[in-house]
Write a protein that holds these residues in place. Structure first.
Motif, PDB file in Angstrom:
ATOM      1  N   TYR A  38       0.850  -1.187  -0.088  1.00 26.97           N
ATOM      2  CA  TYR A  38       0.014   0.024  -0.027  1.00 26.97           C
ATOM      3  C   TYR A  38       0.780   1.158  -0.071  1.00 26.97           C
ATOM      4  CZ  TYR A  38      -3.965  -2.766   0.500  1.00 26.97           C
ATOM      5  OH  TYR A  38      -4.993  -3.745   0.369  1.00 26.97           O
ATOM      6  N   ARG A  39       2.149   1.051   0.773  1.00 26.60           N
ATOM      7  CA  ARG A  39       2.871   2.336   0.919  1.00 26.60           C
ATOM      8  C   ARG A  39       3.433   2.717  -0.692  1.00 26.60           C
ATOM      9  NH1 ARG A  39       5.009   3.766   5.882  1.00 26.60           N
ATOM     10  NH2 ARG A  39       3.719   2.879   7.637  1.00 26.60           N
ATOM     11  N   ALA A  40       3.841   1.543  -1.279  1.00 22.99           N
ATOM     12  CA  ALA A  40       4.399   1.672  -2.583  1.00 22.99           C
ATOM     13  C   ALA A  40       3.474   2.299  -3.688  1.00 22.99           C
ATOM     14  CB  ALA A  40       5.068   0.290  -3.248  1.00 22.99           C
ATOM     15  N   VAL A 107      -8.568   0.153  -5.020  1.00 29.75           N
ATOM     16  CA  VAL A 107      -7.060  -0.048  -4.851  1.00 29.75           C
ATOM     17  C   VAL A 107      -6.741  -1.606  -3.973  1.00 29.75           C
ATOM     18  CG1 VAL A 107      -5.097   0.893  -3.332  1.00 29.75           C
ATOM     19  CG2 VAL A 107      -6.569   2.174  -4.661  1.00 29.75           C
ATOM     20  N   ARG A 108      -7.700  -1.710  -3.102  1.00 30.51           N
ATOM     21  CA  ARG A 108      -7.728  -2.849  -2.268  1.00 30.51           C
ATOM     22  C   ARG A 108      -7.890  -4.104  -3.305  1.00 30.51           C
ATOM     23  NH1 ARG A 108      -7.136  -1.513   2.898  1.00 30.51           N
ATOM     24  NH2 ARG A 108      -7.032  -3.711   3.220  1.00 30.51           N
ATOM     25  N   ARG A 109      -8.655  -4.121  -3.983  1.00 30.08           N
ATOM     26  CA  ARG A 109      -9.119  -5.419  -4.930  1.00 30.08           C
ATOM     27  C   ARG A 109      -7.938  -5.723  -5.457  1.00 30.08           C
ATOM     28  NH1 ARG A 109     -14.048  -3.262  -5.818  1.00 30.08           N
ATOM     29  NH2 ARG A 109     -13.459  -2.076  -7.988  1.00 30.08           N
ATOM     30  N   GLY A 129      -0.613  -7.599   7.638  1.00 31.85           N
ATOM     31  CA  GLY A 129      -1.419  -6.484   7.339  1.00 31.85           C
ATOM     32  C   GLY A 129      -2.510  -6.145   8.217  1.00 31.85           C
ATOM     33  N   ARG A 130      -3.645  -5.881   7.575  1.00 32.49           N
ATOM     34  CA  ARG A 130      -4.967  -5.394   8.491  1.00 32.49           C
ATOM     35  C   ARG A 130      -5.754  -6.439   8.386  1.00 32.49           C
ATOM     36  NH1 ARG A 130      -1.136  -2.470   8.990  1.00 32.49           N
ATOM     37  NH2 ARG A 130      -1.134  -0.283   9.934  1.00 32.49           N
ATOM     38  N   ASP A 131      -5.887  -7.105   6.945  1.00 31.24           N
ATOM     39  CA  ASP A 131      -7.152  -7.825   6.677  1.00 31.24           C
ATOM     40  C   ASP A 131      -6.961  -9.244   6.215  1.00 31.24           C
ATOM     41  OD1 ASP A 131      -5.782  -7.006   4.368  1.00 31.24           O
ATOM     42  OD2 ASP A 131      -7.543  -6.680   2.759  1.00 31.24           O
ATOM     43  N   ILE A 132      -5.654  -9.848   6.598  1.00 29.07           N
ATOM     44  CA  ILE A 132      -5.169 -10.918   5.969  1.00 29.07           C
ATOM     45  C   ILE A 132      -6.192 -12.197   6.414  1.00 29.07           C
ATOM     46  CG2 ILE A 132      -3.240 -12.537   5.532  1.00 29.07           C
ATOM     47  CD1 ILE A 132      -2.665  -9.557   4.703  1.00 29.07           C
ATOM     48  N   THR A 179      -4.730   8.565  14.629  1.00 27.88           N
ATOM     49  CA  THR A 179      -5.558   9.074  13.504  1.00 27.88           C
ATOM     50  C   THR A 179      -5.673   7.631  12.716  1.00 27.88           C
ATOM     51  OG1 THR A 179      -4.717  11.169  13.839  1.00 27.88           O
ATOM     52  CG2 THR A 179      -5.801  10.627  11.661  1.00 27.88           C
ATOM     53  N   ARG A 180      -4.511   7.160  12.393  1.00 24.70           N
ATOM     54  CA  ARG A 180      -4.325   6.156  11.554  1.00 24.70           C
ATOM     55  C   ARG A 180      -5.178   4.799  11.864  1.00 24.70           C
ATOM     56  NH1 ARG A 180       0.117   3.225   9.041  1.00 24.70           N
ATOM     57  NH2 ARG A 180       1.445   3.493  10.658  1.00 24.70           N
ATOM     58  N   ASP A 181      -5.105   4.482  13.096  1.00 24.45           N
ATOM     59  CA  ASP A 181      -5.656   3.468  13.553  1.00 24.45           C
ATOM     60  C   ASP A 181      -7.453   3.767  13.441  1.00 24.45           C
ATOM     61  OD1 ASP A 181      -3.664   2.281  14.717  1.00 24.45           O
ATOM     62  OD2 ASP A 181      -4.163   2.433  16.730  1.00 24.45           O
ATOM     63  N   THR A 186     -12.047   2.186  10.796  1.00 28.23           N
ATOM     64  CA  THR A 186     -13.390   2.518  10.505  1.00 28.23           C
ATOM     65  C   THR A 186     -13.920   2.659   8.964  1.00 28.23           C
ATOM     66  OG1 THR A 186     -12.778   4.865  10.490  1.00 28.23           O
ATOM     67  CG2 THR A 186     -13.706   3.883  12.621  1.00 28.23           C
ATOM     68  N   ARG A 187     -13.159   2.154   7.996  1.00 28.60           N
ATOM     69  CA  ARG A 187     -13.146   2.262   6.762  1.00 28.60           C
ATOM     70  C   ARG A 187     -14.217   1.150   6.258  1.00 28.60           C
ATOM     71  NH1 ARG A 187      -7.548   0.228   5.410  1.00 28.60           N
ATOM     72  NH2 ARG A 187      -7.845  -2.012   5.782  1.00 28.60           N
ATOM     73  N   ALA A 188     -15.114   1.543   5.280  1.00 25.85           N
ATOM     74  CA  ALA A 188     -16.123   0.670   5.072  1.00 25.85           C
ATOM     75  C   ALA A 188     -15.481  -0.655   4.243  1.00 25.85           C
ATOM     76  CB  ALA A 188     -17.111   1.295   3.691  1.00 25.85           C
TER      77      ALA A 188
HETATM   78  O1   DC Z   1       1.576  -1.959   8.038  1.00 24.87           O
HETATM   79  P1   DC Z   1       1.783  -0.349   7.460  1.00 24.87           P
HETATM   80  O2   DC Z   1       1.706   0.678   8.634  1.00 24.87           O
HETATM   81  O3   DC Z   1       3.146  -0.171   6.567  1.00 24.87           O
HETATM   82  O4   DC Z   1       0.510  -0.243   6.550  1.00 24.87           O
HETATM   83  C1   DC Z   1       0.469   0.973   5.754  1.00 24.87           C
HETATM   84  C2   DC Z   1      -0.852   1.494   5.617  1.00 24.87           C
HETATM   85  O5   DC Z   1      -1.608   0.365   4.666  1.00 24.87           O
HETATM   86  C3   DC Z   1      -1.904   1.352   6.975  1.00 24.87           C
HETATM   87  O6   DC Z   1      -2.118   2.520   7.677  1.00 24.87           O
HETATM   88  C4   DC Z   1      -3.196   0.632   6.418  1.00 24.87           C
HETATM   89  C5   DC Z   1      -3.023   0.121   4.990  1.00 24.87           C
HETATM   90  N1   DC Z   1      -2.881  -1.152   4.944  1.00 24.87           N
HETATM   91  C6   DC Z   1      -4.160  -1.731   4.839  1.00 24.87           C
HETATM   92  O7   DC Z   1      -5.159  -1.061   4.576  1.00 24.87           O
HETATM   93  N2   DC Z   1      -4.419  -3.387   4.605  1.00 24.87           N
HETATM   94  C7   DC Z   1      -3.220  -4.020   4.838  1.00 24.87           C
HETATM   95  N3   DC Z   1      -3.226  -5.369   4.467  1.00 24.87           N
HETATM   96  C8   DC Z   1      -1.873  -3.416   5.359  1.00 24.87           C
HETATM   97  C9   DC Z   1      -1.879  -2.212   5.185  1.00 24.87           C
END
Ligand code: DC
Length: 226
Positions: A38-40, A107-109, A129-132, A179-181, A186-188
């Motif tokens: 996601y950063r790249a 983007v996620r898809r 990640g967040r959604d693995i 803020t990031r958390d 909370t994103r849909a």
């Molecule tokens: O883990 P990180 O801080 O490098 O992730 C950067 C951002 O990417 C984070 O704010 C949320 C998003 N992210 C995501 O939505 N889903 C993932 N599987 C990994 C990261």
């Protein structure tokens, strides 16, 4: 043999990448830092001079971006269009922007599709990640959710970051993490959430060694071959 999939989710600063790398090295698996992807993609958006609020354009740029994770878990290099961007993707601007663009469903898809392809390779993979465990690999063999209180996560992040950014204060880091958390949870589309079958580890009071031992025990209890 079907590849072994280990999912590690959690908020930023909970220790996901440190532990993910160590587990991948110990078990001789591929390590995929999905946040780095996601950063790249965010860096590609900046390079293309696209406004982050233009979801269609952002998704188009992200889909075209050639993102590669190269090297072994300890020296993982993040490549964008064949260029090593491992350091550039860790700036404050990209940290914030990656969280913003990761809320865009298209983007996620695209990135989820790439992550699934990576997971199908070889002997197995550790993804953080967040959604693995909830979306990318809901049938992962072992799922972890690492967490820690925000102050502890901010402390770890601050210790990592402030040599690179000497003007940064602890309060800035804590505010940024909060803020990031909030945005990531909370994103849909695919918010940060604990999978029903995840092993939750609160790392606030634990050392890296202790968390590592606990994770390794869990994996070995379930996977006798490893
Ligand atoms: O883990 P990180 O801080 O490098 O992730 C950067 C951002 O990417 C984070 O704010 C949320 C998003 N992210 C995501 O939505 N889903 C993932 N599987 C990994 C990261």
């Amino acid at each position: 043999m079907k590849p072994l999939i280990i999912a590690i989710d959690g908020p930023s600063g909970a220790g996901k990448s440190t532990l993910g790398r160590r587990l991948a090295r110990e078990l001789n698996l591929l390590y995929v830092d999905t946040g780095a992807m996601y950063r790249a993609a965010a860096l590609a958006v900046v390079a293309a001079n696209v406004n982050a609020t233009d979801a269609d354009e952002v998704a188009r740029v992200a889909a075209r971006a050639e993102i590669e994770l190269a090297g072994d878990p300890d020296s993982l290099r993040v490549m964008l269009e064949g260029r090593d961007v491992s350091a550039e993707i860790r700036t404050e601007q990209i940290t914030r922007l990656s969280s913003v663009i990761s809320a865009i469903p298209a983007v996620r898809r695209d990135l989820v599709r790439r992550q699934r392809e990576m997971g199908a390779r070889g002997r197995g993979v550790v993804l953080d990640g967040r959604d693995i465990g909830t979306v990318v690999f809901p049938a992962a063999d072992v799922k972890f959710f690492l967490t820690a209180v925000p102050e502890e996560r901010a402390k770890r992040r601050f210790e990592e970051d402030h040599t690179r950014a000497p003007d940064l204060t602890f309060q800035d880091t804590l505010a940024d993490i909060n803020t990031r958390d909030e945005r990531d949870s909370t994103r849909a589309d695919s918010p940060l959430a604990i999978a029903e079958d995840a092993v939750v580890i609160d790392t606030t009071e634990l050392s890296v060694e202790q968390v590592f031992a606990r994770m390794l025990d869990t994996i070995r209890e379930r996977q006798e071959d490893f």
